[in-house]
Write a protein that holds these residues in place. Structure first.
Motif, short mmCIF file in Angstrom:
data_model
loop_
_atom_site.label_atom_id
_atom_site.label_comp_id
_atom_site.label_asym_id
_atom_site.label_seq_id
_atom_site.Cartn_x
_atom_site.Cartn_y
_atom_site.Cartn_z
N GLU A 142 0.70 -1.26 -0.15
CA GLU A 142 0.04 -0.01 0.00
C GLU A 142 0.97 1.25 -0.03
N VAL A 143 0.33 2.47 -0.79
CA VAL A 143 1.24 3.63 -1.04
C VAL A 143 0.74 4.40 0.36
N ILE A 144 1.90 4.88 0.95
CA ILE A 144 1.60 5.55 2.15
C ILE A 144 1.39 7.02 1.60
N ALA A 145 2.39 7.43 1.00
CA ALA A 145 2.59 8.58 0.64
C ALA A 145 3.58 9.05 -0.69
N GLU A 146 3.25 9.82 -1.43
CA GLU A 146 4.13 10.30 -2.60
C GLU A 146 4.35 11.66 -2.51
N GLY A 147 5.83 12.07 -2.57
CA GLY A 147 6.06 13.46 -2.66
C GLY A 147 6.92 13.99 -3.84
N ARG A 148 6.93 15.18 -3.97
CA ARG A 148 7.80 15.74 -5.05
C ARG A 148 8.56 16.88 -4.23
N HIS A 149 9.77 17.07 -4.52
CA HIS A 149 10.74 17.88 -3.76
C HIS A 149 11.80 18.73 -4.69
#
Length: 159
Positions: A142-149
Motif C-alpha cells: 500500500e502506498v503511504i505517501a508520495e512527494g515531489r521535492h
C-alpha cells in the motif's frame, strides 16, 4: 484561544520526559547528531545509484501519534531527507529544500516496515533539482505517501 493555549501547555509528565533528553553540540564528521539519532535512526539504505535511492524504515514509537500512526511531520521529513540523498547520489552538492508537495494516501502504523524510493526527476543547470519520493508499506504494498521535492542552490560546504 484557550483551546490553543491548553494544547500547547506541556504537562508534568511531558516536562519530566523532556528534561531527560540529552542534546549535545554536534560537529560534522562526529557521531550522529541529536536530529539524526531521533528522526533518522533505523533508516537502512538498500540500493543507491546515480539519481536513485531505495531505503527501508521500520516505524518507531518516537515518530508516532497517540493513535499509533506515523506522524505526518515524520513522513515529510523522510521525503525531504531521502529526496535530498538521491540528488546527492546523482553527484550534486548539497542544496536547500524550497518546495515539498506530499500526498498522504494511507496511514503507516507503529512497527510497519516501509520501503522508501527516491529518484531524481531532473536538474536545471547546477542550481535546481527535482526529486520524486514514494513511501510504501513493504508487506502490503500500500502506498503511504508520495512527494515531489524541489531543491535549489549551488552550495559547497566549508565544513
Amino acid at each position: 484561544m484557550d483551546k490553543a493555549r491548553e494544547a500547547l501547555t506541556v504537562g508534568e509528565e511531558d516536562s519530566r520526559v523532556l528534561t531527560k533528553l540529552e542534546v549535545r553540540p554536534h560537529r560534522a564528521g562526529d557521531d550522529a547528531s541529536f536530529y539524526e539519532g531521533f528522526a533518522l535512526r533505523g533508516l537502512r539504505v538498500e540500493t543507491i545509484s546515480p539519481g536513485y535511492l531505495s531505503c527501508s524504515f521500520k516505524v518507531p514509537p518516537r515518530l508516532t501519534d497517540r493513535n499509533g500512526n506515523m506522524s505526518l511531520g515524520a513522513i515529510a521529513n523522510l521525503v525531504d531527507e531521502v529526496g535530498g540523498a538521491a540528488m546527492h547520489a546523482d553527484g550534486h552538492h548539497m542544496k536547500v529544500s524550497v518546495d515539498i508537495s506530499i500526498s498522504f494516501l494511507a496511514n503507516a502504523k507503529l512497527h510497519d516496515e516501509l520501503e522508501i524510493t527516491s529518484r531524481v526527476l531532473g536538474h536545471r543547470g547546477s542550481y535546481y533539482t527535482g526529486t520524486y519520493v514514494l513511501l510504501r508499506n513493504k508487506t502490503s504494498g500500500e502506498v503511504i505517501a508520495e512527494g515531489r521535492h524541489s531543491l535549489f542552490g549551488n552550495l559547497r560546504s566549508k565544513i
